[in-house]
Design a protein around this motif. Structure first.
Motif, PDB file in Angstrom:
ATOM      1  N   SER A  46       0.839  -1.199   0.000  1.00  9.43           N
ATOM      2  CA  SER A  46       0.000   0.000   0.000  1.00  9.43           C
ATOM      3  C   SER A  46       0.873   1.248   0.000  1.00  9.43           C
ATOM      4  N   VAL A  76      10.477   1.233   9.277  1.00  9.58           N
ATOM      5  CA  VAL A  76       9.605   0.416  10.119  1.00  9.58           C
ATOM      6  C   VAL A  76       8.776  -0.516   9.244  1.00  9.58           C
ATOM      7  N   ILE A  77       8.216   0.065   8.168  1.00  9.63           N
ATOM      8  CA  ILE A  77       7.361  -0.737   7.290  1.00  9.63           C
ATOM      9  C   ILE A  77       8.154  -1.878   6.667  1.00  9.63           C
ATOM     10  N   GLN A  80       9.986  -4.123   9.989  1.00  2.15           N
ATOM     11  CA  GLN A  80       9.163  -4.734  11.033  1.00  2.15           C
ATOM     12  C   GLN A  80       7.827  -5.257  10.549  1.00  2.15           C
ATOM     13  N   ILE A  81       7.383  -4.801   9.367  1.00  2.00           N
ATOM     14  CA  ILE A  81       6.074  -5.262   8.911  1.00  2.00           C
ATOM     15  C   ILE A  81       6.176  -6.150   7.677  1.00  2.00           C
ATOM     16  N   GLN A 198     -12.364 -12.091  13.328  1.00  2.00           N
ATOM     17  CA  GLN A 198     -10.958 -12.415  13.469  1.00  2.00           C
ATOM     18  C   GLN A 198     -10.718 -13.889  13.133  1.00  2.00           C
ATOM     19  N   PHE A 209      -0.142  -8.972  10.181  1.00  2.00           N
ATOM     20  CA  PHE A 209       0.347  -8.969  11.563  1.00  2.00           C
ATOM     21  C   PHE A 209       1.331 -10.084  11.876  1.00  2.00           C
ATOM     22  N   GLY A 211       4.760 -10.929  12.730  1.00  2.00           N
ATOM     23  CA  GLY A 211       5.953 -10.217  13.157  1.00  2.00           C
ATOM     24  C   GLY A 211       7.136 -11.159  13.290  1.00  2.00           C
TER      25      GLY A 211
ATOM     26  N   PRO B 179      -9.609  -6.819  15.484  1.00  2.00           N
ATOM     27  CA  PRO B 179      -8.156  -6.873  15.275  1.00  2.00           C
ATOM     28  C   PRO B 179      -7.701  -7.615  14.023  1.00  2.00           C
ATOM     29  N   THR B 180      -8.570  -7.803  13.048  1.00  2.00           N
ATOM     30  CA  THR B 180      -8.127  -8.539  11.840  1.00  2.00           C
ATOM     31  C   THR B 180      -7.103  -7.789  10.986  1.00  2.00           C
ATOM     32  N   PRO B 181      -6.970  -6.488  10.842  1.00  4.37           N
ATOM     33  CA  PRO B 181      -7.811  -5.458  11.412  1.00  4.37           C
ATOM     34  C   PRO B 181      -8.845  -4.915  10.421  1.00  4.37           C
ATOM     35  N   TYR B 182     -10.025  -4.643  10.973  1.00  3.16           N
ATOM     36  CA  TYR B 182     -11.057  -3.961  10.213  1.00  3.16           C
ATOM     37  C   TYR B 182     -11.227  -2.562  10.801  1.00  3.16           C
ATOM     38  N   LYS B 212     -11.120  -3.952   5.426  1.00  2.00           N
ATOM     39  CA  LYS B 212     -10.004  -4.654   6.063  1.00  2.00           C
ATOM     40  C   LYS B 212      -8.765  -3.861   5.669  1.00  2.00           C
ATOM     41  N   ASP B 214      -4.678  -2.885   5.507  1.00  2.00           N
ATOM     42  CA  ASP B 214      -3.314  -3.401   5.524  1.00  2.00           C
ATOM     43  C   ASP B 214      -2.573  -2.710   6.681  1.00  2.00           C
ATOM     44  N   PRO B 215      -1.996  -3.500   7.621  1.00  2.00           N
ATOM     45  CA  PRO B 215      -1.353  -2.878   8.786  1.00  2.00           C
ATOM     46  C   PRO B 215      -0.328  -1.801   8.420  1.00  2.00           C
ATOM     47  N   GLU B 216       0.389  -2.000   7.298  1.00  2.00           N
ATOM     48  CA  GLU B 216       1.418  -1.006   6.965  1.00  2.00           C
ATOM     49  C   GLU B 216       0.799   0.323   6.548  1.00  2.00           C
ATOM     50  N   PHE B 217      -0.442   0.286   6.085  1.00  2.00           N
ATOM     51  CA  PHE B 217      -1.138   1.525   5.754  1.00  2.00           C
ATOM     52  C   PHE B 217      -1.338   2.354   7.020  1.00  2.00           C
ATOM     53  N   VAL B 219       0.438   2.170   9.816  1.00  2.00           N
ATOM     54  CA  VAL B 219       1.739   2.649  10.288  1.00  2.00           C
ATOM     55  C   VAL B 219       2.173   3.868   9.469  1.00  2.00           C
ATOM     56  N   LYS B 220       1.964   3.794   8.153  1.00  2.00           N
ATOM     57  CA  LYS B 220       2.360   4.906   7.288  1.00  2.00           C
ATOM     58  C   LYS B 220       1.534   6.165   7.607  1.00  2.00           C
ATOM     59  N   PRO B 238       3.768  -5.845  15.224  1.00  2.00           N
ATOM     60  CA  PRO B 238       5.016  -5.562  14.513  1.00  2.00           C
ATOM     61  C   PRO B 238       5.035  -4.147  13.940  1.00  2.00           C
ATOM     62  N   GLY B 239       6.001  -3.353  14.353  1.00  2.00           N
ATOM     63  CA  GLY B 239       6.209  -2.029  13.782  1.00  2.00           C
ATOM     64  C   GLY B 239       5.372  -0.931  14.393  1.00  2.00           C
ATOM     65  N   TRP B 240       4.485  -1.247  15.337  1.00  2.00           N
ATOM     66  CA  TRP B 240       3.563  -0.233  15.831  1.00  2.00           C
ATOM     67  C   TRP B 240       4.144   0.616  16.949  1.00  2.00           C
TER      68      TRP B 240
END
Lengths: 349, 286
Positions: A46, A76-77, A80-81, A198, A209, A211, B179-182, B212, B214-217, B219-220, B238-240
């Motif tokens: 993304s 970080v991205i 770590q991700i 979930q 997620f 890690g 936490p899927t995360p949505y 849903k 993307d976790p990196e979105f 973080v960015k 991770p990364g948070w």
């Protein structure tokens, strides 16, 4: 016993000589594919990050392990991700593919995969239980493995005929046990409605997620399970001659089946623990390798690991950059048609 | 004096009275006819249960779904299961003359076969919360009360909105549904509330109402608030741990109960908004 195995090797028709000449260049090709998967998987998403910046981030990420320096923004991205997610994809893709190849060999059935014998559905039930009961994360693979081994034990005892485990009975018992376990998983999902989405995401397969800690937890399961399976490749080749012949060549057929099933359960439990049920990879990757490289397990298993790892990373890249959103959905959407094509093709031959 | 009051009240209720048989198109696109004012209602949606009670039709309820828990009166009613596992037999056993359902789930067919009137009323967008309240008012012959409720809700929401509109700084926020995360898009009713509470949602409308993510979105985007995840859980991802919200202590699980009200498109929407605004702009509520 040792001389028997060597003798069997001479008799094994499973590794056509003509194709083995091509093994190294093709291994190299698959290595390149895996490498490109890692590079693209780490750079794209993304947020797109230029290859140079990816390399820099990797370097700073590695260095920070020793200096304790804090990473910022894109570092970080990347570190770590994305990288742990990519590495997790490689581990899971490789594990499922190697298990699939080994299962197809040990039961001489082209439809076998880690879902056979209820291994994956057992792992999924164990992991779902741990998620719904909110157990600590490190216990998820343990719970997955315990239930997987239990379900394999049930399957084996159902399929047992004296001291033998006839393949047809094994597969039938596996289908039944698998269905019962899936039903139990679904029941759990419905009861834990707060966590329903979930758990649903989990049963559809998801690498989000993942890690470094998860990667390090899954690594021993993958290494141990796949390691044992790779060591058994020769014996699996001999088994292709049929139970009777293999036995007369000194392969302890029943014990081999048991060891393969346990080793595959270990690897599958690790693979399923955090990322859920990822369909079709374990089924189609060994077929792709067999089509291109021949059926000898000494070639099939390691190359399946390479191709499976690469494919899953690409599938995850597609998943997180498209509305398909989950890697398990992508593998099933792509894997299903491929598998049907495979079936048609086999019929024509 | 008293009799005049009674008379005028009777006249007022008469003026807003629903005439039966009443035919309307429900949220499943079905034409449904109510022969008379319903007296025994089963509500399979927590938001519908709340609305019915808020417009003075609580005593018509003879059964609710497992998740209806407000107001108190509702909690004593027989439970009829959930969206995916409704207890059809218990519902039929209550001899309801109306069952209110969500447009999801598969309950309508079997109830209709049992000869029970079923209407799907489920508000999803912010504006639908108001329009469906009016629809429910019409269905149970409490139109005037429904209109009053809507007016009151809009007034209470406006009170908060006036405060947050003038906030000097509007922090960016990420709201996690699960936490899927949505998360929630700005056009979902929860997204509208989040914006009205004075936050800038990091999720763009283009991602949909309940995407849903993307976790990196996340973080960015590095939001100033993370809502719906406690600090410990968020930091362990991770990364948070390097995110602004976590460093400044603005990653928080919602106070008990707020997550429920906030995610319920019903009469307590103004309350949810006020609580959310206090979290995001404590300086405005001193």
């Amino acid at each position: 016993m040792r001389s028997d195995v060597q003798q069997s090797e001479a008799l094994t028709p499973a590794a056509p000589v003509a194709k083995s000449r091509w093994v190294w260049p093709r291994t190299f090709l698959l290595l390149l594919l895996l490498l490109s998967a890692i590079v693209f998987g780490t750079g794209l998403g993304s947020v797109n990050i230029a290859p140079g910046e990816v390399l820099g981030a990797l370097w700073r990420g590695l260095a920070s392990q020793f200096t304790g320096a804090e990473l910022i923004s894109n570092d970080v991205i990347v570190w770590q991700i994305r990288l742990p997610r990519v590495v997790m994809g490689v581990l899971v893709g490789a594990s499922l593919s190697v298990c699939g190849g080994a299962f197809q060999g040990v039961f001489r059935n082209p439809l076998a995969d880690p879902y056979l014998l209820g291994v994956a559905s057992g792992s999924a039930l164990g992991a779902t239980l741990a998620i719904v009961l909110d157990w600590p994360r490190a216990l998820i693979p343990v719970s997955a493995l315990v239930v997987a081994l239990l379900s394999v034990a049930v399957t084996l005892s159902l399929a047992r005929e004296g001291r033998r485990f006839p393949p047809t009975r094994l597969i039938l018992a596996g289908v039944v046990v698998g269905s019962v376990l899936s039903a139990a998983t679904t029941a759990l999902i419905l009861r834990g409605e707060d966590r329903a989405r979930q758990v649903l995401a989990y049963t559809l397969g998801d690498l989000g997620f993942s890690g470094w800690r998860d990667v390090l937890t899954v690594l021993p399961y993958a290494a141990l399970g796949c390691g044992v399976l790779l060591l058994l490749a020769r014996a699996l080749d001999t088994l292709q001659l049929g139970d009777l012949t293999a036995r007369s060549l000194g392969v302890p057929v029943e014990r081999l089946r048991l060891i393969v099933v346990i080793a595959a359960s270990v690897a599958t439990a690790g693979a399923v623990a955090y990322v859920g049920i990822i369909g079709f990879i374990g089924l189609i990757v060994p077929h792709m390798v067999r089509l291109a490289f021949g059926a000898s397990h000494r070639i099939l298993l390691p190359l399946s690991a390479l191709l499976g790892g690469a494919l899953l990373v690409y599938a995850d890249l597609l998943a997180r950059t498209s509305p398909l959103s989950q890697v398990g959905i992508v593998t099933t959407l792509l894997g299903g048609p491929f598998f049907l094509w495979l079936l048609r093709r086999e019929k024509e031959i | 004096m008293k009799s005049i009051l009674t008379l005028s009240l009777a006249l007022a209720s008469l003026a807003g009275a629903t005439t039966y048989p009443l035919t309307l198109t429900d949220d499943l696109g079905r034409k449904v006819t109510l022969k008379a004012e319903p007296q025994r209602i089963v509500s399979m949606l927590p938001s519908d249960s709340e609305t019915l009670c808020a417009i003075g039709a609580c005593d018509k309820l003879v059964g609710v779904d497992d998740y209806s828990d407000y107001p108190q009166q509702v909690t004593r009613l027989p439970k009829m299961g959930g969206l995916y596992d409704p207890k059809i037999e218990s519902i039929v056993g209550q001899r309801p003359d109306l069952v209110l359902v969500s447009k999801y789930g598969k309950i309508v067919e079997s109830l209709a076969q049992a000869g029970i009137t079923v209407i799907a009323v489920n508000p999803e967008t912010y504006e639908e919360v108001f329009s469906k309240t009016l629809v429910l008012g019409k269905i149970v012959n409490r139109e005037a009360q429904a209109k009053n409720l809507v007016t009151q809700m809009r007034r209470d929401i406006a009170k908060v909105e006036i405060l947050t509109k003038n906030a000097v700084k509007k922090p960016t926020a990420y709201y996690e549904v699960d936490p899927t995360p949505y998360s929630i898009g700005p056009n979902s009713f929860m997204g509208v509330l989040l914006t009205k509470a004075g936050a800038r949602n990091i999720i763009p409308a283009s991602m949909g109402d309940f995407p849903k993510v993307d976790p990196e979105f996340i973080v960015k985007a590095n939001p100033q608030f993370i809502l719906g995840v406690d600090a410990k859980t968020a930091a362990a991802r991770p990364g948070w741990s390097s995110m602004t919200a976590i460093k400044s202590g603005k990653a928080l699980a919602l106070p008990k109960g707020l997550d429920t009200i906030f995610s319920r498109p019903g009469p307590r929407m103004p309350q949810a908004l006020a609580q959310m605004a206090k979290i995001i702009h404590p300086e405005l509520f001193k």
